[in-house]
Design an enzyme around this catalytic site. Structure first.
Site, PDB file in Angstrom:
ATOM      1  CD  GLU A   1      -2.517   1.212   2.738  1.00 52.22           C
ATOM      2  OE1 GLU A   1      -3.537   1.898   2.839  1.00 52.22           O
ATOM      3  OE2 GLU A   1      -2.044   0.542   3.685  1.00 52.22           O
TER       4      GLU A   1
ATOM      5  CE  LYS B   1      -7.625   1.562   3.808  1.00 55.68           C
ATOM      6  NZ  LYS B   1      -6.340   2.028   4.410  1.00 55.68           N
TER       7      LYS B   1
ATOM      8  CB  CYS C   1      -4.551  -1.243   4.889  1.00 56.55           C
ATOM      9  SG  CYS C   1      -3.599  -1.152   6.433  1.00 56.55           S
TER      10      CYS C   1
END
Length: 297
Positions: free
Chosen positions: A45, A128, A165
């Site tokens: 990331e 995300k 994440c």
């Protein structure tokens, strides 16, 4: 016919805000992974910039050096980092997961995005969806929640999904990707904390076995100004078999995975076969599950 492919997840140490240095290093690692036989390769990331959201507590509206952080966001696919990775994927004949800070210039919005790139160019992107706002990680100051809900990308080696994440703390993300047909989920991370380290393996274990999928989960490592990233890049199989687990040093987690193990796992463990698809607003015909009566869908 066996459905095997070598996958690789890279963890390395970055320099905060030094995009040229970070992308050069990323390319070196990708070349090494491809040279060792990997066909699908994941970078961590925000690999090109470092973890910018850690700086929100230091922001002063009159501090032009902090404002310049926003200038590091790039367009996809026209930005220099994505263009470089497109050329690299074509040269090496590989598929890349390339997570960067994206600006959508049309709407002037910013996303924490993973570009999925193949030998023929950009296949698509995942932005995300779950944006944390916790001490030291004020991502909501930087990122808009993603507006592309859990795409699955079809490659010659199998179907892949991407998780970024904080998304990994939401098990429904892995289930939805699985029901859409994903066989491998690449989870890219910046995770520094003791809490994150304690939950790292248990979360992968549960999500892999509950969905009978492969999870390839990478992190960054080393000291990055006031963050110490613990590494731990991991590959977990569909029977929750721990295939690779790196330590805290730079390196590549690589493994030849056998996608036929997904079918075999689902024949003996019914969490996908017996899923109530209507709970997810889907029907079995839309899914990628294994039905013993008709075979793999």
């Amino acid at each position: 016919m066996s459905r095997e492919v070598q996958v690789a997840a890279i963890q390395f140490t970055r320099k905060m805000r030094d995009v040229e240095y970070n992308v050069n290093r990323a390319e070196e690692w990708v070349r090494k992974a491809a040279g060792d036989g990997a066909k699908i390769i994941s970078l961590p990331e925000l690999y090109s910039t470092g973890y910018l959201p850690g700086y929100v507590e230091d922001i002063d509206v009159d501090d032009t050096s902090i404002k310049s952080l926003w200038d590091l966001a790039e367009q996809i696919p026209d930005g220099p980092t994505t263009q470089r990775m497109i050329a690299l994927a074509k040269e090496l004949d590989v598929y890349l997961i390339s997570p960067i800070w994206e600006i959508d210039a049309d709407f002037h919005t910013y996303y924490n995005t993973a570009a999925v790139i193949g030998p023929h160019g950009l296949m698509g992107r995942y932005r995300k969806r779950h944006i944390p706002s916790i001490p030291g990680m004020q991502e909501r100051h930087y990122f808009t929640p993603g507006n592309i809900p859990y795409p699955v990308f079809d490659t010659p080696y199998g179907k892949i999904g991407v998780v970024i994440c904080f998304d990994r703390h939401f098990p429904e993300v892995f289930r939805i990707l699985t029901l859409k047909g994903a066989e491998m989920v690449f989870c890219v991370n910046n995770t520094p904390t003791a809490f994150g380290n304690r939950n790292w393996i248990p979360e992968i274990h549960v999500n892999a076995v509950a969905n009978s999928i492969y999870i390839i989960q990478n992190n960054v490592c080393g000291q990055e100004e006031h963050f110490n990233w613990f590494g731990g890049t991991t590959i977990m199989g569909p029977k929750a078999d721990l295939l690779v687990n790196l330590g805290a040093e730079e390196g590549i987690a690589a493994h030849n995975i056998d996608l036929d193990m997904i079918r075999k796992s689902r024949e003996h463990y019914g969490s996908i076969r017996d899923t109530r698809y209507e709970d997810f607003g889907m029907s079995p015909d839309e899914s990628g599950h294994y039905d013993p009566a008709t075979g793999w869908r």
